[in-house]
Enzyme design. Structure first.
Site, mmCIF file in Angstrom:
data_model
loop_
_atom_site.group_PDB
_atom_site.id
_atom_site.type_symbol
_atom_site.label_atom_id
_atom_site.label_comp_id
_atom_site.label_asym_id
_atom_site.label_seq_id
_atom_site.Cartn_x
_atom_site.Cartn_y
_atom_site.Cartn_z
ATOM 1 N N LYS A 154 0.887 -1.161 0.000
ATOM 2 C CA LYS A 154 0.000 0.000 0.000
ATOM 3 C C LYS A 154 0.928 1.214 0.000
ATOM 4 O O LYS A 154 1.473 1.596 1.037
ATOM 5 C CB LYS A 154 -0.912 -0.013 1.236
ATOM 6 C CG LYS A 154 -2.099 0.967 1.181
ATOM 7 C CD LYS A 154 -1.672 2.407 1.153
ATOM 8 C CE LYS A 154 -2.844 3.380 1.125
ATOM 9 N NZ LYS A 154 -2.363 4.761 0.917
ATOM 10 N N GLU A 228 8.648 2.173 11.417
ATOM 11 C CA GLU A 228 9.725 3.159 11.307
ATOM 12 C C GLU A 228 9.048 4.494 11.081
ATOM 13 O O GLU A 228 8.504 4.758 10.011
ATOM 14 C CB GLU A 228 10.667 2.795 10.158
ATOM 15 C CG GLU A 228 11.992 3.561 10.204
ATOM 16 C CD GLU A 228 12.022 4.769 9.298
ATOM 17 O OE1 GLU A 228 11.814 5.895 9.817
ATOM 18 O OE2 GLU A 228 12.243 4.594 8.101
ATOM 19 N N LEU A 229 9.062 5.330 12.129
ATOM 20 C CA LEU A 229 8.253 6.549 12.124
ATOM 21 C C LEU A 229 9.145 7.784 12.008
ATOM 22 O O LEU A 229 10.216 7.734 11.430
ATOM 23 C CB LEU A 229 7.378 6.571 13.374
ATOM 24 C CG LEU A 229 6.562 5.274 13.595
ATOM 25 C CD1 LEU A 229 5.753 5.351 14.887
ATOM 26 C CD2 LEU A 229 5.667 4.971 12.418
ATOM 27 N N CYS A 262 13.435 10.966 7.113
ATOM 28 C CA CYS A 262 13.284 10.675 8.540
ATOM 29 C C CYS A 262 14.621 10.761 9.263
ATOM 30 O O CYS A 262 14.684 11.190 10.411
ATOM 31 C CB CYS A 262 12.684 9.283 8.735
ATOM 32 S SG CYS A 262 11.004 9.098 8.111
ATOM 33 N N GLU A 359 8.980 17.201 14.615
ATOM 34 C CA GLU A 359 9.869 16.976 13.477
ATOM 35 C C GLU A 359 9.602 18.034 12.412
ATOM 36 O O GLU A 359 8.450 18.287 12.060
ATOM 37 C CB GLU A 359 9.615 15.584 12.894
ATOM 38 C CG GLU A 359 10.431 15.267 11.657
ATOM 39 C CD GLU A 359 10.128 13.895 11.085
ATOM 40 O OE1 GLU A 359 11.007 13.342 10.413
ATOM 41 O OE2 GLU A 359 9.016 13.381 11.318
#
Length: 454
Positions: A154, A228-229, A262, A359
């Protein structure tokens, strides 16, 4: 419903793609479920041979794939080519090592024989972001399918053509139909996929909000997840650092992928004894970045991927300025077509500002001055995120001592944070959990089974 591919350079729609209906997604899932047992029975040598061919296909199509990345999300063409090369390297790495990593492992016990056997889980759903539209997918899918799982993708809605190209890439490499499939579905369909018993695990790279929602849904369904953010990586410059090397790396660390990474260095924590000199050199280097068409090899900084992302970044910058931060350079969007934002530096960042707490996912660097090593470490660990971090010092023992105390999934001395196929990659705190890459990443989506013969 349609998914639109919109040019970040012009803001114009390039193509509209129909989303997959719930019925069509169910057919795809049934296809993965049907092929799964036969794929799991393939030998590891058969699966790694296909992986090697996948790497060959990436290299053969590098120019086409790189141009597709640049058109859909705005990454500079040189960086897009490097992304494809890195994907091919990952395929090579697991093609060479997966057999050893997944081999039965003998464990000495009182049994006649006892060992660990690595068995695929089944179908893995990957929910992937747009900022590295090939790398993130290859990073999850190649080890997952090499371990004997099937994979459903997705992808982010703004890179639909990258997603389609990836599915074709697997088919062209010789993977059986159903082993890797692209599912251009809406958010509601994702929830249904996670709940479906034919999906056995979920991996997501994306925002903290998305990760929390997926973890909640997968947890309710008792599904394994890897997340994994976001990250707000510290880039610590100590008083004995090689400033020329640190500045050069800082530009790359902060502005790679147009600031939308990231693992980008985001908080530049500067020892007060070198803060002024670093800032002067960093400002000069940032102001020299060529902003323009990302298809032009001379361009060093392209547009942000979407208008809403640029608007959110500017709101964070304005919040910092309103609360006493100092503008060093930039700090404003570029007038005209596309979603360009000037390469920017904010100084005097402190608690209470969004730039401290959140962030900054765009081409904006935050500078924080500290008195000594202890304060540098305290500031670095004050973030709710814990993905990576780098330290700059000529004293490697000093750097290693601090690196071991950083609250992060990785710490890098005199180099930028990076993802390397040979070493595990992932975060702690709000940056997620689980690991990708290395032998640990290959084993995330397998049943680690004990076999005991008495």
């Amino acid at each position: 419903m349609t998914i639109q591919s919109i040019s970040p350079v012009t803001g114009q729609v390039m193509e509209s793609v129909e989303t997959m209906s719930h019925a069509q997604a169910d057919v795809a899932l049934a296809r993965a479920d049907e092929i799964g047992p036969a794929w799991a029975k393939k030998t590891i040598d058969q699966r790694t041979a296909l992986l090697a061919r996948l790497g060959d296909g990436l290299r053969a199509g590098k120019e086409t794939f790189a141009a597709l990345i640049t058109r859909e999300m705005g990454k500079c063409i040189g960086e897009a080519r490097a992304e494809i090369e890195k994907c091919a390297w990952l395929c090579d790495y697991y093609a060479d090592t997966a057999a050893g990593f997944l081999a039965d492992e003998t464990i000495p016990t009182g049994a006649q024989r006892s060992y660990i056997h690595y068995q695929p889980l089944g179908c893995v759903l990957g929910i992937m972001p747009w900022n590295f539209p090939f790398w993130q997918v290859i990073r999850f899918a190649s080890p997952a399918v090499t371990a004997g799982n099937t994979a459903l993708l997705k992808h982010a809605p703004n890179v639909p053509n990258c997603a389609r190209a990836l599915e074709k890439l697997f088919l062209d490499a010789g993977y059986p139909v159903g082993v890797f499939q692209n599912l251009p579905v809406d958010v509601d369909a994702v929830s249904k996929l996670i709940e479906d018993d034919r999906v056995h695990a979920v991996t997501l790279t994306g925002s903290e909000r998305a990760g929390s929602a997926v973890a909640r849904q997968a947890g309710a369904a008792l599904k394994k997840t890897v997340l994994e953010l976001g990250g707000s990586d510290p880039f610590i410059v100590l008083d004995d650092a090689d400033l020329d090397a640190a500045v050069k790396a800082a530009v790359n660390a902060r502005f790679q992928a147009n600031g939308q990474s990231c693992i980008a260095g985001k908080r530049f924590i500067l020892d007060q004894r070198v803060a002024e000199r670093f800032t002067e050199r960093f400002k000069a280097a940032v102001e020299s970045l060529e902003l323009g068409d990302p298809m032009d090899p001379a361009t060093r900084l392209g547009p942000m991927a979407r208008k809403d992302l640029r608007d959110e970044l500017h709101a964070q910058v304005e919040d910092a300025l309103d609360k006493g931060a100092r503008k060093v350079t930039g700090c404003e969007p570029v007038d005209g077509p596309g979603w360009f934002y000037r390469p920017s530096i904010l100084a005097d960042i402190r608690p209470g500002m969004r730039a401290w707490e959140e962030e900054l996912f765009g081409p904006v660097a935050s500078l924080i001055t500290v008195a000594n090593d202890d304060e540098a470490l305290e500031v670095a660990n004050a973030s709710p995120y814990g993905l990576g971090g780098s330290l700059w010092t000529r004293d490697l023992q000093r750097g290693e001592r601090l690196a071991r105390q950083l609250e992060s999934g990785g710490a890098y001395i005199n180099t930028i944070t990076k993802s390397d196929p040979r070493t595990p990659f992932g975060g702690i705190k709000r940056s997620g959990y689980g690991r990708e890459l290395s032998y640990l990443g290959l084993r995330e989506f397998v049943n680690i089974k004990t076999i005991w013969l008495a």
